[in-house]
Design an enzyme around this catalytic site. Structure first.
Site, PDB file in Angstrom:
ATOM      1  N   GLU A 120     -10.956 -29.232 -11.872  1.00 34.23           N
ATOM      2  CA  GLU A 120     -12.121 -29.472 -10.866  1.00 34.23           C
ATOM      3  C   GLU A 120     -11.671 -30.410  -9.740  1.00 34.23           C
ATOM      4  OE1 GLU A 120     -16.018 -30.434 -12.681  1.00 34.23           O
ATOM      5  OE2 GLU A 120     -16.036 -28.766 -14.072  1.00 34.23           O
ATOM      6  N   ARG A 132     -17.667 -29.534 -20.680  1.00 38.19           N
ATOM      7  CA  ARG A 132     -16.458 -29.943 -19.764  1.00 38.19           C
ATOM      8  C   ARG A 132     -15.453 -28.653 -19.682  1.00 38.19           C
ATOM      9  NH1 ARG A 132     -19.561 -33.104 -18.077  1.00 38.19           N
ATOM     10  NH2 ARG A 132     -19.343 -35.266 -17.910  1.00 38.19           N
ATOM     11  N   HIS A 148     -20.423 -27.449 -10.906  1.00 37.53           N
ATOM     12  CA  HIS A 148     -20.731 -28.496 -11.645  1.00 37.53           C
ATOM     13  C   HIS A 148     -21.891 -29.101 -10.963  1.00 37.53           C
ATOM     14  CE1 HIS A 148     -18.830 -31.835 -14.228  1.00 37.53           C
ATOM     15  NE2 HIS A 148     -20.178 -31.718 -14.552  1.00 37.53           N
TER      16      HIS A 148
END
Length: 311
Positions: free
Chosen positions: A251, A225, A270
């Protein structure tokens, strides 16, 4: 008694085909868009979160008075957990993304080391510019997070003949170091692969002090993450170390963010789990999860929420 599950497929027929049929006594309701609830929220008992929707699917959870299960399609659940009411079971997509995420980890590692990103930019300019690269072979690799995804990465790394693969987890056990050993391990690492969940223990696990322990030209690969790495600290390194990341913080990364132009940083948006094997593996898990729920059994990827910070 008929039970109700909201599933991520576009139609009931699509759900039946994907799940190998609809179990007797189950009513499935298509729920592909987290921003459009398909019916009265009081009716849902088993909710499959639409992919990449975070906690938006639970925006009206207070009205979901019969909700028993929240089933995620992702491995990570930290963004959804605070919205899950007490007494509601939570399951993630454990096992669904192992192969695809391991592939993106290796792909980023190879692309960065062998300058494939630079070659791709040169191609658009018609520029032939051979460059020496860095191999995975003979490198000392530190793998942080030896869970399902981490083990899948390890298995694939081994065929590239690294000098060593050292495993690190929150607590030490046979063959695995603890996070508290990182300060001793980082100076010896050529490549650091992050595949751990985001928790209070792992937020900024690689902060300014720990990034400074890495030798020049070391590479950080993040498929965990984004907040596991301190973004500002990585920017401040200014290319002394390399980074290849499928996840970043924040993000989505704003167009003007300085991480985009930080030297020796390679970013993919991602997409670790977004491969064509995803839906088949997800549907296999969903089918098993629904059968377990209907039978009153533990779900295949159920998360132990004892002591978790949720509603």
């Amino acid at each position: 008694m008929t039970r109700t599950a909201w599933v991520p497929h576009e139609s009931v027929d699509a759900a039946a085909a994907a799940l190998g049929g609809i179990p007797e006594g189950l009513r499935v309701v298509p729920f592909p868009d987290a921003d459009q609830l398909p019916e009265d929220p009081a009716l849902v008992e088993f909710l499959v979160q639409p992919y990449f929707s975070g906690a938006r699917a639970l925006a009206r959870v207070d009205e979901m008075v019969n909700l028993e299960v929240v089933q995620l399609q992702s491995a990570g659940y930290e963004d959804v957990l605070p919205a899950v009411p007490e007494g509601v079971r939570l399951a993630n997509g454990r096992g669904v993304h192992d192969t695809a995420t391991a592939e993106i980890a290796l792909g980023l590692m190879i692309a960065h080391g062998r300058n494939i990103d630079v070659a791709a930019r040169n191609q658009s300019a018609g520029r032939w510019e051979p460059m020496p690269g860095r191999s995975i072979a003979d490198k000392h690799i530190l793998l942080v997070g030896p869970g399902n995804i981490g083990r899948a990465i390890q298995q694939r790394l081994e065929v590239f003949e690294p000098a060593s693969i050292t495993l690190v987890a929150r607590t030490a056990r046979d063959g695995i170091h603890a996070f508290t050993d990182l300060d001793d391990l980082l100076p010896k690492a050529d490549i650091v692969v992050l595949a751990c969940p985001l928790t209070d223990d792992t937020r900024h696990l690689l902060d300014a002090e720990r990034l400074a322990l890495l030798h020049d030209d070391a590479l950080v690969v993040n498929v965990a993450r984004g907040p596991v790495v301190d973004t500002e600290a990585l920017i401040a390194e200014n290319g002394r170390i390399g980074a290849a990341m499928d996840v970043v913080d924040p993000e989505p990364l704003p167009p003007e963010h300085p991480l985009w132009t930080t030297p020796r940083v390679l970013i993919s948006p991602h997409v670790g789990g977004m491969a064509d094997c995803f839906e088949r593996r997800r549907d296999k898990l969903l089918a098993a999860s629904l059968r377990a729920w209907l039978a009153g059994e533990r779900l295949p990827a159920e998360i132990d929420l004892a002591g978790s910070a949720r509603r």
